[in-house]
Design an enzyme around this catalytic site. Structure first.
Site, PDB file in Angstrom:
ATOM      1  N   ASP A 166       0.831  -1.069  -0.005  1.00  0.00           N
ATOM      2  CA  ASP A 166      -0.049  -0.263  -0.047  1.00  0.00           C
ATOM      3  C   ASP A 166       0.842   1.099  -0.010  1.00  0.00           C
ATOM      4  OD1 ASP A 166       0.940  -0.670   2.597  1.00  0.00           O
ATOM      5  OD2 ASP A 166      -0.587   0.829   3.442  1.00  0.00           O
ATOM      6  N   GLU A 188       0.139  -1.228   5.844  1.00  0.00           N
ATOM      7  CA  GLU A 188       0.894  -0.768   6.660  1.00  0.00           C
ATOM      8  C   GLU A 188       0.959   0.725   7.008  1.00  0.00           C
ATOM      9  OE1 GLU A 188       5.216   1.244   7.474  1.00  0.00           O
ATOM     10  OE2 GLU A 188       3.865   1.453   5.932  1.00  0.00           O
TER      11      GLU A 188
END
Length: 453
Positions: A83, A152
């Site tokens: 991400d 994350e």
């Protein structure tokens, strides 16, 4: 060592950058179709990895691969995340942030776009290293796990779920390696050699919200000490009350290793003193505080005011004003101590302090055999760099893995200029083409050098 194909790893990273996998704390706002496309792209770019490694899905789109080695006695976990943070539409990007285009940079041709450094570059380089070794028929000496989180950037659940899977399978990693440090140029004033900084710990991440409340009302009849005025005063008081500064053991070791590379007028004076760095910790602390924001952040818990909210209209006095504080908790400090420090600095009982989320600093990993393996690989691929431990200021998914391993390190094997490091979470993020290739070569070397029982 078989060199990774330049074209493949470059085109792979370009393809990954072009998929806007932006994470969000609100799952309803996440474009899950983009994450689906990214996983499909990974399989297209690295088919052998997907065919020959065992895959467990974690979280919504996280991946946990197992590459069976000749032994499972000293398993290794290589980490990265899929991400990225959002792109500010007003920021002056030189090139399309999701274009994955190749343009010149200060160091040569580079791939430009969100995630090149944080952290799709590591994803591509790790996968390239594994794909190249699979093509060569290589079997690693130890089990190799690839843990790719999908959330994350919002401190999500994929990494804790991966830890739970490993714990359930009885895996105690001999080495965990995540993003973090880099081959950092211009990291310390006057030092020309790049530093191969390996995070042996990381600061804790804590978010506080300061809340001031009052009657509010019409802007034409303001009263003294309204919510916004009290909040502004509180913010300034926090800024004027920095946390105590000190040099923890990893920072002292960094300075010892740095000493031979200091400028000549300074080196003969400073180098002998650093043999007694523990006694001179206060002096070293003052030097770091004066060396700029990056160095200063290595010495203390830091506070940044990041969000502000107040009245919904220009002619309305706010009845509630809020400020968000992002705090990076230094090794040796605690979240409870941080809250008390902020409370004492504000010295205003009318300001409410809410703990939005909290995280303690990570344990300090030892500088023994796993660390020495990282050092040796840095020495071979980046011979001009000075390998050194350091305290990482940002948070990574690897903090969750300290629950199952005492050897958790943070290092991305890419050369990064100061400008590149400043582009992380900002605009004009880019990674040099040659640096990406060297990074893939570094991961490959690390896997090839895993110890036998």
């Amino acid at each position: 060592m078989t060199a990774p194909p330049v074209e493949r790893v470059v085109s792979a990273l370009q393809a990954l950058v072009r998929v806007p996998t932006v994470s969000d704390r609100d799952p309803a706002r996440v474009d899950t179709a983009a994450f689906d496309r990214l996983l499909a792209e990974l399989e297209t770019q690295f088919p052998l990895l997907h065919e020959q490694l065992d895959l467990t899905r974690v979280g919504s789109h996280g991946l946990l691969f197992r590459w069976a080695g000749a032994s499972d006695a000293k398993p290794v976990v290589l980490m990265a995340h899929l991400d990225v943070v959002p792109v500010d539409g007003e920021a002056p990007w030189q090139h399309d942030p999701f274009g994955g285009e190749i343009h010149d940079s200060e160091t040569g041709p580079a791939i430009w776009g969100r995630g090149t450094l944080d952290d799709k570059g590591c994803v591509a380089a790790i996968c390239e290293a594994v794909e190249t070794l699979l093509e060569a028929g290589h079997t690693p000496a130890q089990d190799v796990w690839l843990s790719f989180g999908c959330d994350e950037e919002v401190s999500g659940t994929a990494a804790p779920e991966a830890v739970a899977v490993l714990r359930a399978r009885g895996v105690t990693p001999w080495l965990v390696l995540d993003e973090g440090g880099a081959i950092a140029g211009g990291a310390f004033p006057g030092v020309t050699a790049p530093l191969g900084v390996i995070g042996v710990t990381e600061k804790g991440t804590t978010s506080l919200e300061l809340v001031a409340e009052g009657r509010g009302g019409h802007a034409s009849t303001p009263a003294r000490n309204g919510p916004t005025a009290r909040l502004a005063r509180a913010i300034l008081r926090v800024e004027k009350s920095p946390f105590h500064a000190s040099a923890p053991a990893p920072t002292l070791e960094l300075m010892r290793r740095l000493a031979p590379h200091l400028p000549m007028p300074v080196r003969p004076v400073v180098a002998p003193l650093l043999d007694r760095a523990d006694r001179l910790a206060p002096v070293i602390t003052r030097v770091l505080l004066a060396a700029g924001p990056e160095a200063a952040a290595m010495t203390r818990t830091t506070v940044a005011t990041t969000t502000l909210s107040g009245s919904p209209a220009l002619n309305v006095i706010a009845s509630t004003a809020k400020a968000g504080l992002n705090i990076r908790v230094m090794v040796g400090d605690t979240v409870a101590g941080v809250v008390e420090h902020v409370r004492a600095a504000i010295a205003d009982d009318s300001i409410r302090i809410d703990v939005v989320d909290s995280g303690e600093p990570s344990p300090v990993s030892p500088m023994d055999e796993p660390f020495e393996l990282l050092e040796s690989c840095i020495g071979e691929v980046f011979p001009d760099a000075v390998p050194t431990p350091y305290v990482m200021m940002a948070a990574t998914d690897s903090r969750h893995f300290t629950a199952i391993s005492e050897h958790v390190y943070r290092f991305a094997p890419f050369r990064m200029t100061k400008a590149q490091r400043q582009a992380i979470h900002s605009y004009d993020e880019h990674l040099g083409v040659a640096d990406l290739v060297d990074g893939a070569r570094w991961y490959q070397l690390l896997i090839e050098r895993l110890p036998h029982d």
